[in-house]
Design a protein around this motif. Structure first.
Motif, PDB file in Angstrom:
ATOM      1  N   LYS A 138      39.949 -22.895 -28.872  1.00 21.30           N
ATOM      2  CA  LYS A 138      40.301 -21.882 -27.885  1.00 21.30           C
ATOM      3  C   LYS A 138      39.505 -22.044 -26.600  1.00 21.30           C
ATOM      4  CE  LYS A 138      42.093 -18.193 -30.777  1.00 21.30           C
ATOM      5  NZ  LYS A 138      41.553 -17.197 -31.726  1.00 21.30           N
ATOM      6  N   ARG A 139      38.247 -22.440 -26.757  1.00 26.99           N
ATOM      7  CA  ARG A 139      37.430 -22.647 -25.562  1.00 26.99           C
ATOM      8  C   ARG A 139      37.654 -24.019 -24.945  1.00 26.99           C
ATOM      9  NH1 ARG A 139      31.737 -19.657 -26.163  1.00 26.99           N
ATOM     10  NH2 ARG A 139      32.328 -18.106 -27.710  1.00 26.99           N
ATOM     11  N   LYS A 140      38.641 -24.711 -25.450  1.00 25.20           N
ATOM     12  CA  LYS A 140      39.000 -26.041 -24.967  1.00 25.20           C
ATOM     13  C   LYS A 140      37.866 -27.049 -25.065  1.00 25.20           C
ATOM     14  CE  LYS A 140      42.800 -24.634 -21.974  1.00 25.20           C
ATOM     15  NZ  LYS A 140      43.325 -23.873 -23.086  1.00 25.20           N
ATOM     16  N   ALA A 141      36.978 -26.816 -26.007  1.00 23.39           N
ATOM     17  CA  ALA A 141      35.882 -27.762 -26.218  1.00 23.39           C
ATOM     18  C   ALA A 141      36.328 -28.890 -27.152  1.00 23.39           C
ATOM     19  CB  ALA A 141      34.667 -27.047 -26.799  1.00 23.39           C
ATOM     20  N   VAL A 142      37.324 -28.599 -27.989  1.00 22.91           N
ATOM     21  CA  VAL A 142      37.854 -29.612 -28.896  1.00 22.91           C
ATOM     22  C   VAL A 142      39.324 -29.821 -28.600  1.00 22.91           C
ATOM     23  CG1 VAL A 142      38.444 -30.131 -31.306  1.00 22.91           C
ATOM     24  CG2 VAL A 142      36.264 -29.050 -30.787  1.00 22.91           C
ATOM     25  N   LYS A 143      39.728 -31.102 -28.552  1.00 24.91           N
ATOM     26  CA  LYS A 143      41.152 -31.396 -28.410  1.00 24.91           C
ATOM     27  C   LYS A 143      41.598 -32.250 -29.580  1.00 24.91           C
ATOM     28  CE  LYS A 143      43.031 -32.224 -24.296  1.00 24.91           C
ATOM     29  NZ  LYS A 143      43.071 -32.909 -22.974  1.00 24.91           N
ATOM     30  N   LEU A 144      42.677 -31.815 -30.200  1.00 23.85           N
ATOM     31  CA  LEU A 144      43.122 -32.531 -31.401  1.00 23.85           C
ATOM     32  C   LEU A 144      44.468 -33.225 -31.184  1.00 23.85           C
ATOM     33  CD1 LEU A 144      42.165 -29.863 -34.113  1.00 23.85           C
ATOM     34  CD2 LEU A 144      40.866 -31.884 -33.429  1.00 23.85           C
ATOM     35  N   ASP A 145      44.895 -33.345 -29.922  1.00 22.11           N
ATOM     36  CA  ASP A 145      46.246 -33.862 -29.719  1.00 22.11           C
ATOM     37  C   ASP A 145      46.380 -35.371 -29.954  1.00 22.11           C
ATOM     38  OD1 ASP A 145      44.682 -34.166 -27.541  1.00 22.11           O
ATOM     39  OD2 ASP A 145      46.185 -33.597 -26.057  1.00 22.11           O
ATOM     40  N   GLU A 146      45.237 -36.045 -30.139  1.00 23.33           N
ATOM     41  CA  GLU A 146      45.358 -37.471 -30.487  1.00 23.33           C
ATOM     42  C   GLU A 146      44.832 -37.758 -31.892  1.00 23.33           C
ATOM     43  OE1 GLU A 146      44.449 -40.458 -27.494  1.00 23.33           O
ATOM     44  OE2 GLU A 146      44.372 -38.842 -26.012  1.00 23.33           O
ATOM     45  N   LEU A 147      44.760 -36.689 -32.665  1.00 24.50           N
ATOM     46  CA  LEU A 147      44.217 -36.837 -34.018  1.00 24.50           C
ATOM     47  C   LEU A 147      45.091 -37.773 -34.857  1.00 24.50           C
ATOM     48  CD1 LEU A 147      41.781 -35.400 -35.505  1.00 24.50           C
ATOM     49  CD2 LEU A 147      43.555 -34.216 -36.800  1.00 24.50           C
ATOM     50  N   GLN A 148      44.421 -38.670 -35.605  1.00 25.14           N
ATOM     51  CA  GLN A 148      45.175 -39.577 -36.475  1.00 25.14           C
ATOM     52  C   GLN A 148      44.931 -39.322 -37.954  1.00 25.14           C
ATOM     53  OE1 GLN A 148      44.737 -43.723 -35.267  1.00 25.14           O
ATOM     54  NE2 GLN A 148      44.197 -43.020 -33.215  1.00 25.14           N
ATOM     55  N   TYR A 149      43.752 -38.779 -38.256  1.00 23.97           N
ATOM     56  CA  TYR A 149      43.395 -38.577 -39.662  1.00 23.97           C
ATOM     57  C   TYR A 149      42.853 -37.171 -39.870  1.00 23.97           C
ATOM     58  CZ  TYR A 149      43.281 -43.575 -38.893  1.00 23.97           C
ATOM     59  OH  TYR A 149      43.604 -44.837 -38.498  1.00 23.97           O
ATOM     60  N   LEU A 150      43.411 -36.502 -40.860  1.00 27.89           N
ATOM     61  CA  LEU A 150      42.893 -35.189 -41.238  1.00 27.89           C
ATOM     62  C   LEU A 150      42.466 -35.274 -42.699  1.00 27.89           C
ATOM     63  CD1 LEU A 150      42.581 -32.054 -40.905  1.00 27.89           C
ATOM     64  CD2 LEU A 150      44.898 -31.900 -41.822  1.00 27.89           C
ATOM     65  N   VAL A 151      41.211 -34.906 -42.971  1.00 23.80           N
ATOM     66  CA  VAL A 151      40.750 -34.896 -44.360  1.00 23.80           C
ATOM     67  C   VAL A 151      40.489 -33.460 -44.775  1.00 23.80           C
ATOM     68  CG1 VAL A 151      39.001 -35.694 -45.995  1.00 23.80           C
ATOM     69  CG2 VAL A 151      39.646 -37.147 -44.056  1.00 23.80           C
ATOM     70  N   LEU A 152      41.013 -33.067 -45.930  1.00 27.39           N
ATOM     71  CA  LEU A 152      40.756 -31.737 -46.470  1.00 27.39           C
ATOM     72  C   LEU A 152      39.874 -31.899 -47.705  1.00 27.39           C
ATOM     73  CD1 LEU A 152      44.438 -30.448 -46.218  1.00 27.39           C
ATOM     74  CD2 LEU A 152      42.553 -29.877 -44.670  1.00 27.39           C
ATOM     75  N   ASP A 153      38.616 -31.467 -47.593  1.00 26.06           N
ATOM     76  CA  ASP A 153      37.708 -31.571 -48.734  1.00 26.06           C
ATOM     77  C   ASP A 153      37.573 -30.181 -49.344  1.00 26.06           C
ATOM     78  OD1 ASP A 153      36.076 -32.908 -50.514  1.00 26.06           O
ATOM     79  OD2 ASP A 153      34.273 -32.727 -49.286  1.00 26.06           O
ATOM     80  N   GLU A 154      37.702 -30.075 -50.649  1.00 23.91           N
ATOM     81  CA  GLU A 154      37.629 -28.780 -51.341  1.00 23.91           C
ATOM     82  C   GLU A 154      38.599 -27.785 -50.696  1.00 23.91           C
ATOM     83  OE1 GLU A 154      35.911 -28.759 -54.000  1.00 23.91           O
ATOM     84  OE2 GLU A 154      34.314 -30.230 -53.755  1.00 23.91           O
ATOM     85  N   ALA A 155      39.837 -28.239 -50.530  1.00 26.84           N
ATOM     86  CA  ALA A 155      40.818 -27.449 -49.790  1.00 26.84           C
ATOM     87  C   ALA A 155      41.158 -26.126 -50.473  1.00 26.84           C
ATOM     88  CB  ALA A 155      42.091 -28.269 -49.604  1.00 26.84           C
ATOM     89  N   ASP A 156      41.175 -26.115 -51.806  1.00 31.67           N
ATOM     90  CA  ASP A 156      41.522 -24.864 -52.494  1.00 31.67           C
ATOM     91  C   ASP A 156      40.533 -23.763 -52.153  1.00 31.67           C
ATOM     92  OD1 ASP A 156      39.674 -26.484 -53.948  1.00 31.67           O
ATOM     93  OD2 ASP A 156      39.785 -25.017 -55.560  1.00 31.67           O
ATOM     94  N   GLU A 157      39.262 -24.163 -51.984  1.00 33.51           N
ATOM     95  CA  GLU A 157      38.252 -23.154 -51.658  1.00 33.51           C
ATOM     96  C   GLU A 157      38.496 -22.577 -50.264  1.00 33.51           C
ATOM     97  OE1 GLU A 157      35.819 -22.109 -53.930  1.00 33.51           O
ATOM     98  OE2 GLU A 157      35.719 -20.522 -52.433  1.00 33.51           O
ATOM     99  N   MET A 158      38.997 -23.403 -49.369  1.00 27.80           N
ATOM    100  CA  MET A 158      39.292 -22.884 -48.024  1.00 27.80           C
ATOM    101  C   MET A 158      40.369 -21.808 -48.117  1.00 27.80           C
ATOM    102  SD  MET A 158      38.904 -25.965 -45.298  1.00 27.80           S
ATOM    103  CE  MET A 158      39.525 -27.378 -46.160  1.00 27.80           C
ATOM    104  N   LEU A 159      41.364 -22.048 -48.964  1.00 22.82           N
ATOM    105  CA  LEU A 159      42.403 -21.017 -49.129  1.00 22.82           C
ATOM    106  C   LEU A 159      41.838 -19.785 -49.826  1.00 22.82           C
ATOM    107  CD1 LEU A 159      45.769 -22.730 -50.001  1.00 22.82           C
ATOM    108  CD2 LEU A 159      44.743 -22.235 -47.787  1.00 22.82           C
ATOM    109  N   ASN A 160      41.012 -20.019 -50.863  1.00 30.31           N
ATOM    110  CA  ASN A 160      40.399 -18.883 -51.559  1.00 30.31           C
ATOM    111  C   ASN A 160      39.572 -18.026 -50.619  1.00 30.31           C
ATOM    112  OD1 ASN A 160      41.357 -19.192 -54.157  1.00 30.31           O
ATOM    113  ND2 ASN A 160      39.804 -20.719 -54.665  1.00 30.31           N
ATOM    114  N   MET A 161      38.978 -18.669 -49.638  1.00 34.59           N
ATOM    115  CA  MET A 161      38.141 -17.927 -48.697  1.00 34.59           C
ATOM    116  C   MET A 161      38.965 -17.236 -47.628  1.00 34.59           C
ATOM    117  SD  MET A 161      35.054 -20.603 -48.175  1.00 34.59           S
ATOM    118  CE  MET A 161      34.031 -19.602 -47.078  1.00 34.59           C
ATOM    119  N   GLY A 162      40.259 -17.406 -47.685  1.00 31.35           N
ATOM    120  CA  GLY A 162      41.110 -16.715 -46.725  1.00 31.35           C
ATOM    121  C   GLY A 162      41.275 -17.450 -45.403  1.00 31.35           C
ATOM    122  N   PHE A 163      41.120 -18.771 -45.451  1.00 31.82           N
ATOM    123  CA  PHE A 163      41.239 -19.552 -44.218  1.00 31.82           C
ATOM    124  C   PHE A 163      42.661 -20.043 -43.952  1.00 31.82           C
ATOM    125  CE2 PHE A 163      36.518 -20.751 -44.295  1.00 31.82           C
ATOM    126  CZ  PHE A 163      36.235 -19.977 -43.191  1.00 31.82           C
TER     127      PHE A 163
END
Ligand code: ADP
Ligand code: MG
Length: 511
Positions: A138-163
């Motif tokens: 939101k603060r435009k400090a990160v830009k992801l428009d050229e992202l090529q790889y996304l890694v989700l580590d312990e992804a179920d926990e992210m959902l459990n945490m309400g993310f």
């Protein structure tokens, strides 16, 4: 068995692996690294805890980065700051000789200004917790428009945490043609949902998933009343000073209370949970890693994925609600091919839970008893005797001093001398402290003096076997001795103000 070299890794990376002492790839590494290096497909990697999943995605990820492209090419999402930091540390190490590749971790709790500053430089790989990443986007400090790889580590926990919403939002800033790699030890329904929603016909690499629980763990359970759990824990800790481990509680308040209980008794313990400030959590993790803490009392969330070397034990102060949590908890021990013990404290009516875990997770539990006071003392004496036996004195003591002592002890038999020295040693040992379990047992008319588990233990209130009177090896009175030590004032663990504590007393909330 393939070597790292056979997997297609670059010289720069191979050099680091030699330095790290990684001799051969683990199964998940051997299977996924070549695929991740060559194929342009989404991938799900499932393998037991502690089998090196970070390197399994991290090494190919780093190798695929183009250092001449300044855009952020890879994003690793992790549920907690600790896990984010840990992944970042590993990726920093792995990329040691790829000097042009930059890796940055961003997570909540740390000053955002510093992270914004760091993000002004190109960062090829960003490791982030979802909340903070959204702020930075939101603060435009990160830009992801050229992202090529996304890694989700312990992804179920992210959902459990309400993310969930955060993840949706983050992904809406990324290109559709990026590759998504997901790594986990378990495949709960949350992960299946993620796969359906965020991944495109992924390749599945499963290692040993018949048994998702790390095979090097020995599972035990102890039937113990709720009110006796603390004592049971102390006795186990006393029975072996080399124990290092994590104790899991279900709520933040429980971790807090238990940590305080242990600290009051001078055990090197502290809590780790989501209500502590980042600085406090960092401090606790640092002490735990440096072995200045013996036990970490943690919630499921706070300790997910954490990799601390050489933990001997995991304790389940209460069993988790979900089977997958048992897997993740117990997997804090027996890492990188080592062995470990997982001990669950359960109520007598909870044995069905053990049966269920055995069936669902394909593991076997062994029933154990709480070590008795005499077991503990006997162990301590044995250890001390071995130390004495192994002590080399030659040339280390002045002959005159030995002579002086021999003269003073001249009239004592060997037996008398042993008894005196042993008593002295036992008084010095800091085993246990002001325990009132004995009293409780007596009040309920169970156990008490003469019972198997409490024989030899006097209580403080009634004077028990008399102050500091040790009659024979089974009459060691731990509580009498501790009363000499003076009780330390109730101290809250770092990171928990009295205010916060009161708040939680009022509203016991799930961690
Ligand atoms: P997981 O994510 O599967 O639970 P981690 O990636 O945290 O496991 O790795 C567990 C430990 O194993 C780490 O300390 C890591 O450095 C070590 N490790 C990883 N791969 C190897 C290997 N091939 N040889 C030796 N140690 C390894
Ligand atoms: Mg991991």
């Amino acid at each position: 068995m393939a070597s790292f070299k056979d997997l297609g890794l670059s010289e720069e990376i191979l050099k680091v692996l030699v330095e790290l002492g990684f001799e051969k790839p683990t199964d998940i590494q051997a299977e996924s690294i070549p695929l991740l290096l060559e194929k342009n497909k989404d991938l799900i990697g499932l393998a037991q805890t502690g089998t090196g999943k970070t390197a399994a995605f991290g090494l190919p990820l780093l190798q695929r980065i183009d250092p001449n492209n300044k855009a952020t090419q890879a994003l690793v999402l992790a549920p907690t700051r600790e896990l984010g930091q840990q992944i970042a540390e590993q990726l920093h190490t792995f990329s040691k000789y790829q000097t042009k590749v930059s890796v940055l971790a961003v997570y909540g709790g740390a000053a955002i200004v510093n992270q914004i500053k760091a993000l002004r430089k190109p960062q090829h790989v960003i490791i982030a917790t979802p909340g903070r990443l959204i702020d930075l986007i939101k603060r435009k400090a990160v830009k992801l428009d050229e992202l090529q790889y996304l890694v989700l580590d312990e992804a179920d926990e992210m959902l459990n945490m309400g993310f969930k919403e955060e993840i949706d939002k983050i992904l809406s800033y990324t290109p559709d043609d990026k590759l998504t790699w997901l790594f986990s030890a378990t495949m709960p329904d949350e992960i299946k949902r993620i796969v359906r929603k965020y991944m495109d016909q992924p390749i599945e690499v499963k290692v040993n998933t018949k048994n998702e629980v790390n095979a090097n763990i020995e599972h035990q359970y102890i039937v113990v009343r709720r009110r006796d759990k603390e004592e049971a824990l102390l006795r186990i800790l006393d029975s072996d000073p080399d124990i290092r481990g994590v104790v899991f509680c279900r709520t933040r308040l429980d971790t807090q209370d238990l940590a305080e209980f242990l600290m009051r008794r001078k055990y090197r313990a502290d809590a780790l949970h989501g209500d502590m400030s980042q600085a406090q959590r960092d401090k606790v993790m640092k002490r735990f890693k440096a072995k200045s803490l013996q036990v970490l009392i943690a919630t499921d969330v706070a300790a997910r994925g954490i990799d601390v070397n050489d933990l001997t034990h995991v304790f389940h102060f209460t069993l988790p609600d979900q089977n997958a949590y048992y897997t993740h908890r117990s997997g804090r021990t027996a890492r990188a091919g080592k062995k470990g013990v997982s001990i669950a404290f359960i109520g007598s009516s909870d044995q069905y839970k053990i049966k269920m875990l055995q069936k669902k997770l394909g593991i076997k539990f062994e029933a154990k008893e709480i070590p008795s006071a005499e077991d503990i003392v006997a162990k301590a004496v044995e250890k001390w005797c071995h130390e004495v036996l192994e002590t080399k004195t030659k040339g280390k003591l002045d002959e005159q001093l030995i002579e002086q002592a021999n003269m003073l002890f001249g009239n004592l038999s060997k037996e008398e001398l042993t008894a005196k020295v042993l008593l002295n040693e036992l008084q010095k040992l800091n085993i246990g402290s002001d325990r009132d379990l004995n009293d409780q047992l007596k009040q309920r008319g169970e156990g008490g003096r003469g019972s198997d588990r409490d024989r030899g233990r006097g209580s403080r209130r009634d004077g028990g076997g008399g102050k500091n009177k040790y009659k024979g090896k089974k009459k060691f009175d731990r509580s009498g001795r501790s009363s000499k030590g003076g009780k330390k004032k109730n101290k809250y663990p770092e990171g928990f103000s009295k205010d916060a504590k009161n708040r939680y007393k009022k509203k016991k909330k799930k961690a």
